[in-house]
Design an enzyme around this catalytic site. Structure first.
Site, short mmCIF file in Angstrom:
data_model
loop_
_atom_site.label_atom_id
_atom_site.label_comp_id
_atom_site.label_asym_id
_atom_site.label_seq_id
_atom_site.Cartn_x
_atom_site.Cartn_y
_atom_site.Cartn_z
N SER A 159 -26.82 -10.66 22.42
CA SER A 159 -28.21 -11.03 22.70
C SER A 159 -28.27 -12.22 23.66
O SER A 159 -27.85 -12.12 24.80
CB SER A 159 -28.95 -11.31 21.39
N ASP A 312 -34.96 -11.65 27.09
CA ASP A 312 -33.62 -12.20 26.97
C ASP A 312 -32.63 -11.14 27.45
O ASP A 312 -33.04 -10.03 27.83
CB ASP A 312 -33.35 -12.68 25.54
N ASP A 314 -30.56 -8.87 26.31
CA ASP A 314 -30.55 -7.49 25.80
C ASP A 314 -31.97 -6.96 25.57
O ASP A 314 -32.15 -5.88 25.03
CB ASP A 314 -29.71 -7.37 24.53
N ASP A 316 -34.44 -7.66 23.63
CA ASP A 316 -35.10 -7.48 22.33
C ASP A 316 -36.07 -8.63 22.03
O ASP A 316 -36.81 -8.58 21.05
CB ASP A 316 -34.09 -7.30 21.19
#
Length: 561
Positions: A159, A312, A314, A316
């Site tokens: 992440s 961000d 990734d 999510d």
């Protein structure tokens, strides 16, 4: 200092690890450490002890840690053990069926390699393994688990962690409905992984290239479902906005959704638009970190944008910023709570009158969501931190956590989704534009309608994790009677929570003036986090109260560290 006996044990562990490591880079790295440690280099001996004195713990968030050789790092040996253990767990619970598992990956170092290893090991263990066709956002993997009726999903991502980290995030299908795992599944999976690590050399684990590659229609289905959240009104043509992918994987998918929904393309931050595993323009690839959005702010000033959206790496999570003449640089990033209340009010208006519909948030997020739910006659659920809990709230039509995570489309994705949240914000901005308003005006409307809530956060990043334990122990042993100038009216230790209530390593203080302070260790980073929430007669008075409370919290933490 490591003893001679311990050093010999670590050297034996390291040499056994080295023999089975398929990665030339980590083999060379570890061989050098072994040579230096064996020749009496104290720093190398300490390094070896750090790498092998423990294993990266597999928990409800899966695995996450720094890349490197050793059982306490993310690498191909550890991932192979995790994949083989997870495969054994899935076969055990499948009751004779062939389990299906979907694998996705982002643009971080080794993400594709870890995903390929996992696909080969799952296929070699007799599972139906489906690899997503390229690097994609985490929400696409979460969607694919449900869309393909899979038994499980694995997303290789860390992440918004620092560049040298990677991770292994696990979802379960079936009764878990594509959510992240919760206890006891984490312990059961961890036990299978331990058995593999204790008994098998990863070189002899069965592998197969007979895995499938998902067709493009899986991504197309996610695009269509997400675009349908908020088709663009005609007024959308008048908005000007900026987008940054923070060097991550969000843009390709998000751009398709923008077009499908009919919104105008943004002005993009070109330096951060494409995947870059070095995250070269930021110290931490997290929109919450100071400086991470500076390039986006500069683009906003240059283009006279109405607002900025940032995912961000990734995709999510979602950050939103608005023009603010009083802020340094003329832009202010909205807090996760402010965005959560905007999106929560949107969902509540749509769900009013729907039997059993509810709003949900983590217990460290703004109590304002509860006020919104009550205003619209909806149920409200407060859960432990993390979407593994929020996504399981009964009747949930919207959920959020203050760390920039939002679930606006629970029928499609059972995890936080920064892309669908971005589309929802675009819809709100377009509707506001049609009325001659801005996102700032919508925030003011929230306060007028539901009450003026303000939130703050104090985060302490540490190099030594024991400091966090020391502070938490001190607060439990000798609870504060005041925080700043305000008396503490009640203390709740959620480790002692009654059955049926959220339970965890969390301390909650309710102050005499109605304010709330919550202290907990971060679940994903070496941080102690303190969350502050107040309600005031006006937005200005609530903000002033939070500032005073932050000062009191900092003083308390300094005294207890």
């Amino acid at each position: 200092m490591i003893t001679d006996e311990s050093l010999e044990a670590r050297l034996a562990q390291a040499r056994a690890w080295l023999r089975q490591d398929p990665d030339a880079e980590t083999r060379d790295e570890l061989a050098g450490v072994i040579t230096r440690a064996a020749s009496g280099d104290a720093a190398a001996a300490a390094d070896l002890d750090d790498r092998f004195s423990t294993r990266l713990a597999f928990g409800t968030a899966g695995l996450r840690g720094a890349l490197g050789a050793g059982s306490n790092r993310m690498n191909r040996v550890l991932v192979a053990q995790a994949a083989a253990g997870f495969a054994a767990y899935l076969r055990e619970r499948a009751g004779g069926r062939t389990p299906t598992v979907v694998i996705g990956y982002d643009g971080r170092r080794n993400s594709r390699r870890f995903a390929l290893d996992s696909a080969e090991l799952f296929a070699g263990a007799g599972l139906r393994a489906i690899l997503l066709p390229r690097l994609l956002p985490t929400p696409v993997l979460a969607f694919a688990v449900r869309h393909l009726h899979a038994d499980a999903g694995v997303m290789v991502t860390a992440s918004h962690n620092p560049p040298n980290d990677n991770g292994y995030k696990v979802y379960l299908g079936g009764a878990d409905d594509g959510s992240q795992i919760v206890s006891p599944a984490d312990a059961e999976i961890a036990a299978h992984i331990e058995r593999v690590a204790d008994t098998a050399d990863v070189r002899v684990l069965p592998r197969s290239t007979a895995y499938e590659v998902a067709r493009e229609d899986v991504i197309a289905a996610y695009v269509a479902a997400t675009a349908a959240i908020t088709p663009a009104p005609s007024s959308a043509r008048g908005i000007t906005w900026v987008y940054t992918a923070m060097h991550g994987v969000g843009w390709e998918t998000f751009a398709r959704i923008i077009d499908a929904a009919g919104f105008p393309r943004p002005k993009t931050v070109g330096e951060q638009l494409n995947p870059d595993a070095t995250f070269r323009t930021v110290a931490f690839p997290n929109p919450e970190e100071p400086g991470a959005m500076d390039l986006a702010f500069a683009a906003g000033r240059r283009t006279h944008a109405d607002f900025i959206l940032a995912n961000d790496p990734d995709a999510d999570r979602l950050a939103v910023a608005i023009p603010d003449p009083s802020a340094q640089g003329g832009w202010r990033r909205l807090s996760g709570n402010e965005i959560g209340l905007l999106l929560g009010a949107r969902a509540a208006r749509a769900a009013q009158g729907v039997e059993g519909a509810s709003l949900a948030c983590s217990l460290v997020s703004s109590p304002g969501l509860g006020a919104i739910a009550a205003h619209h006659g909806l149920d409200f659920h407060e859960t432990l931190t993390g979407f593994k809990w929020i996504s399981r709230a009964p009747g949930m039509v919207f959920g959020f956590e203050e760390a920039l995570g939002y679930l606006v489309n629970p029928e499609t994705v059972r995890d936080k989704d920064g892309i669908s949240a971005a589309i929802a914000v675009l819809g709100l901005a377009a509707e506001a534009h049609e009325q001659g308003k801005t996102l700032a005006d919508l925030l003011a409307d929230i306060g007028q309608t539901y009450g003026h809530f303000a939130s703050g956060q104090v985060s302490v990043r540490v190099d030594d994790l024991s400091i966090i334990g020391t502070v938490m122990l001190s607060l439990r042993t000798l609870p504060p009677t005041r925080i700043g100038m305000t008396a503490v009216a009640a203390v709740e230790d959620l480790l002692q929570a009654p059955a049926g209530e959220p339970s965890g390593d969390v301390l909650r203080y309710r102050l005499a003036d109605g304010s709330r302070v919550i202290v907990r260790p971060s679940g994903t980073e070496p941080k102690l986090k303190v969350y502050l929430d107040v309600q005031g007669p006006s937005a200005e008075e609530a903000a002033t109260a939070v500032t005073a409370l932050e000062a009191g919290v900092r003083t308390l933490l300094e005294e207890r560290s």
